[in-house]
Design a protein around this motif. Structure first.
Motif, short mmCIF file in Angstrom:
data_model
loop_
_atom_site.label_atom_id
_atom_site.label_comp_id
_atom_site.label_asym_id
_atom_site.label_seq_id
_atom_site.Cartn_x
_atom_site.Cartn_y
_atom_site.Cartn_z
N VAL A 165 37.12 79.26 15.74
CA VAL A 165 37.80 78.10 16.06
C VAL A 165 37.41 77.27 15.17
CG1 VAL A 165 38.43 76.71 17.93
CG2 VAL A 165 37.95 78.76 18.49
N ILE A 166 36.17 76.81 15.02
CA ILE A 166 35.94 75.65 13.94
C ILE A 166 35.80 76.15 12.36
CG2 ILE A 166 33.97 73.98 13.66
CD1 ILE A 166 35.33 73.58 16.29
N GLY A 167 35.66 77.34 12.43
CA GLY A 167 35.75 77.81 10.84
C GLY A 167 34.21 78.01 10.19
N CYS A 168 33.28 78.07 10.77
CA CYS A 168 31.98 78.17 10.32
C CYS A 168 31.75 79.71 9.72
CB CYS A 168 30.90 78.21 11.30
SG CYS A 168 30.75 76.50 11.96
N ARG A 169 31.48 79.71 8.62
CA ARG A 169 30.86 81.20 8.07
C ARG A 169 29.38 81.12 7.64
NH1 ARG A 169 35.06 81.49 10.06
NH2 ARG A 169 37.05 82.22 9.19
N TRP A 170 28.91 82.08 8.16
CA TRP A 170 27.53 82.46 7.71
C TRP A 170 27.32 83.80 6.77
CZ3 TRP A 170 28.94 81.96 13.17
CH2 TRP A 170 28.72 80.64 13.47
N TYR A 171 27.37 83.57 5.61
CA TYR A 171 27.91 84.47 4.86
C TYR A 171 26.26 85.53 4.21
CZ TYR A 171 32.43 83.09 3.89
OH TYR A 171 33.79 82.69 3.82
N THR A 172 25.37 84.77 3.86
CA THR A 172 23.95 85.14 4.03
C THR A 172 23.11 84.27 4.38
OG1 THR A 172 23.44 83.85 1.75
CG2 THR A 172 24.81 86.17 1.76
N PRO A 173 21.83 84.65 4.55
CA PRO A 173 20.76 83.85 5.20
C PRO A 173 20.78 82.51 4.35
CG PRO A 173 19.59 85.95 5.14
CD PRO A 173 21.17 85.96 4.37
N ALA A 174 20.97 82.41 2.91
CA ALA A 174 20.91 81.35 2.36
C ALA A 174 22.30 80.50 2.02
CB ALA A 174 20.20 81.63 0.69
N PHE A 175 23.19 81.05 2.33
CA PHE A 175 24.44 80.61 2.06
C PHE A 175 25.72 80.52 3.14
CE2 PHE A 175 29.02 80.99 0.03
CZ PHE A 175 28.99 79.91 -0.29
N SER A 176 25.78 79.51 3.71
CA SER A 176 26.91 79.29 5.02
C SER A 176 27.90 78.33 4.41
CB SER A 176 26.28 78.89 6.16
OG SER A 176 25.22 79.61 6.61
N VAL A 177 28.98 78.26 5.17
CA VAL A 177 30.03 77.19 4.83
C VAL A 177 30.45 76.65 6.27
CG1 VAL A 177 32.47 76.87 4.13
CG2 VAL A 177 31.05 78.45 2.79
N ILE A 178 30.09 75.42 6.21
CA ILE A 178 30.24 74.68 7.76
C ILE A 178 31.31 73.55 7.22
CG2 ILE A 178 29.27 73.48 9.63
CD1 ILE A 178 28.04 76.28 9.03
N PRO A 179 32.56 73.74 7.82
CA PRO A 179 33.43 72.57 7.61
C PRO A 179 33.08 71.21 7.89
CG PRO A 179 34.22 73.95 9.27
CD PRO A 179 33.04 74.63 8.91
N GLU A 180 33.50 70.18 7.31
CA GLU A 180 33.15 68.99 7.64
C GLU A 180 34.72 67.99 8.19
OE1 GLU A 180 31.11 66.74 4.76
OE2 GLU A 180 29.63 68.42 4.37
N LYS A 181 34.43 67.83 9.30
CA LYS A 181 35.54 67.12 10.06
C LYS A 181 35.01 65.98 11.06
CE LYS A 181 38.21 71.52 10.24
NZ LYS A 181 38.68 72.45 11.11
N ARG A 182 35.14 64.89 10.63
CA ARG A 182 34.57 63.86 11.23
C ARG A 182 35.50 63.70 12.62
NH1 ARG A 182 30.65 60.64 9.55
NH2 ARG A 182 31.50 58.65 10.31
#
Ligand SMILES: [Zn+2]
Ligand SMILES: [Zn+2]
Length: 611
Positions: A120-137
């Motif tokens: 729903v929010i779009g977070c991606r935890w690809y590796t322990p060192a690399f995630s993509v967390i969207p920024e939406k204030r």
């Protein structure tokens, strides 16, 4: 199943602020508390707002995110079918201006939180060192009503980044080793006790080969009772399989199994499984065993023994499952036997399986009865989990296994498989990334959570986010890795199959866990792709480093397959070491006796070839 209810979209945060509260029970399960913390932490990263966590005694009214079962949730009188959700299923639902995320008692709620953050929010935890967390204030969500019950009760990835607590929890893995502290220090030590992983399934003792290797028949017994151990070539062999017909064996194994369960309170499964290796050189050939094996197959002897252990253990430990392997000399299903209701059969056809083609369609798999054997085990067992063995000890070596993933996991789900042990590396390589190991671990985690996951889309998303402007070249590389024209013939291990099933070898096949030799001219093309990929991200050091870590697998293959006079050989030799060092890749592979081939030693050997 997703259906929208109501018509009210809700605004969880506005311009970096929120008046939403996360509401949990007064005394929630530790994993529900961890779920609330994860939700608050991620929503803060996304919106910049603090989402306070309140217990339900103090919370009423609206604008709430209700996490897990609570009085506040009860008060909403929703028609949630908790029984139908099982231990790990969940519901995510907007109710008025509130959001409900709740689920079954083991890991339902925390699975729901991670699914919400991802889908729903779009977070991606690809590796322990690399995630993509969207920024939406300002964060609004549409009305949702998601209900999901994971089709596989056990989800275990052995290798890659799966030993990392946060990563494993966020990928919703739920089955773990207990004896993890023997591996990379600091990495897996606290795995079992960690709140984020509470409610997972973990083994009492080692999870496989427990009848050998100093397991449930300890080597300490050898001095007083050599007759407990295998008679091989006229001598008792401590490192072998036990003498399966010895009258003392059953009580001894049951006694030790009970000790293991007592030492690991909370464990939910214990393995009673054969030693690794073949039967001829490791099994017992005493006259009593020979007599029995003349009447029963090796599988039948194992099944009868495991069933008897299960019948004993269930008296004191009805909640602990007894796992065994259908592997090597016990892979073929027995005739006229069924498994005890408390058992798990882990079907390990990996080394004999072609993963290039679909499990149930490849003619080599058909000739070997790989999928048919699985179906037969499912017919006679309360639950079958599959050991999906894509990688042996040669983890940096490219392997062509992506084309069949999507089909295979759907086919296995539809056939009634209930769990997975995915092996993408070997033992201490856990912490190692390199090559496509991280992507592999990610994709397998996804399909054992939900086989309907779109694998190709996942590969593209992973590459786009991880490699930026270099992504198209990495995608070309992945295509080449998964194309038979990049390989020569069949892996070493497959040679016997070439003779055994000549008609199947009109096509290219792989053998699970064994590396298929590669064509030097294709490695040159792959190397050129990486030259371009590195150029594309030359001014982005973090992305460049990720590209180089993937490239290690090409350089490794170049050093193995290309002639030392080839210019890319010297180039690979020069560039491999500093990247491997930074990535902590201490060894390049493990060999048959599981000894490590240390990176520096491997490179030294290659350097000697140059001279
Ligand atoms: Zn014997
Ligand atoms: Zn095949």
């Amino acid at each position: 199943v997703t259906t929208a209810i109501g018509n009210q979209s809700i605004e969880l945060a506005s311009d970096g602020g929120t008046d939403y509260r996360i509401v949990i029970a007064g005394e929630p399960a530790v994993q529900v508390r961890a779920a609330a913390d994860e939700l608050a932490e991620h929503l803060k990263q996304v919106t910049g707002a603090e989402f306070p966590i309140a217990s339900d005694g103090a919370a009423s009214g609206n604008r709430r995110i209700l996490v897990g079962p609570s009085k506040a949730l009860d008060a909403l009188k929703l028609d949630i079918d908790f029984e139908g959700l099982g231990p790990e299923g969940f519901v995510i639902r907007t109710v008025g201006d509130s959001l409900v995320i709740t689920g079954g008692p083991k890991r339902g709620t925390i699975n729901g939180v991670y699914t919400f953050l991802e889908d729903v929010i779009g977070c991606r935890w690809y590796t322990p060192a690399f995630s993509v967390i969207p920024e939406k204030r300002t964060l609004s969500i549409e009305p949702i009503d998601i209900q999901f019950v994971p089709p596989f009760e056990s989800r275990f990835v052995f290798g890659g980044c799966a030993g990392h607590i946060d990563w494993a929890a966020r990928q919703r893995l739920n089955t773990l080793f207990f004896e993890v502290s023997v591996w990379t220090p600091g990495y897996l030590k606290t795995f079992i006790d960690h709140p984020k992983l509470a409610g997972s399934i973990y083994y009492a003792g080692y999870p496989h080969h427990t009848l050998g290797h100093n397991g449930l028949l300890p080597y300490a017994e050898f001095e007083a009772h050599p007759d407990y151990f295998a008679l091989v070539n006229g001598r008792r062999f401590r490192e072998g399989q036990p003498c399966m017909t010895h009258p003392d064996l059953l009580p001894l194994v049951v006694g030790n199994a009970k000790k293991w369960i007592k030492e690991r309170p909370g464990s939910r499964i214990l393995s009673i499984s054969q030693r690794d290796g073949d039967f001829v050189n490791h099994g017992c050939h005493c006259s009593r065993c020979n007599d029995l094996y003349a009447k029963q197959t090796l599988t039948e002897v194992n099944v009868n023994f495991v069933n008897r252990v299960a019948a004993e253990l269930v008296k004191d430990h009805p909640d602990v499952l007894v796992d065994t392997l259908a592997y090597h000399w016990t892979r073929k299903p027995p005739k006229d036997l069924t498994m005890h209701e408390n058992t798990v059969v882990r079907y390990c056809a990996g080394g004999a399986t072609c993963y290039y083609h679909n499990l149930d369609e490849c003619e080599l798999n058909k000739a070997r009865g790989i999928f048919e054997g699985l179906l037969e085990w499912i017919r006679i067992s309360p639950r079958v989990w599959v050991w999906y063995y894509v990688h042996g000890g040669d983890e940096l070596h490219p392997i062509p296994v992506f084309n069949s993933i999507s089909h295979n996991f759907k086919a296995m789900r539809d056939a009634g498989v209930k769990g997975f042990f995915i092996q993408t590396s070997w033992g201490t390589m856990l912490r190692n990334g390199g090559g496509l190991l991280d992507l592999q671990a990610y994709l397998f985690a996804k399909v054992i959570w939900d086989p309907d996951y779109d694998v190709q889309k996942g590969i593209e998303e992973f590459c786009r986010d991880s490699f930026g402007a270099a992504a198209p070249k990495i995608l070309d590389f992945i295509k080449m890795v998964n194309d038979e024209s990049s390989y020569i013939g069949v892996p070493e291990y497959g040679q016997s199959a070439v003779e055994e099933y000549p008609s199947a070898f009109k096509r290219f096949h792989t053998a699970g866990g064994w590396m298929t030799p590669m064509r030097p001219e294709k490695l040159r093309q792959m190397d050129a792709l990486f030259d371009e990929a590195e150029r594309a991200v030359a001014d982005e050091p973090e992305v460049l480093e990720r590209v180089r870590v993937v490239r290690l697998s090409v350089q490794y293959a170049v050093l193995v397959y290309c002639d030392s006079s080839d210019p890319i050989f010297a180039k690979a030799l020069r560039d491999f070491e500093p990247v491997a060092k930074r990535a902590g890749i201490h060894h390049v592979r493990r060999v048959a006796d599981r000894a490590e081939v240390v990176t520096s030693v491997f490179l030294e050997e290659q350097r000697a070839l140059l001279k």
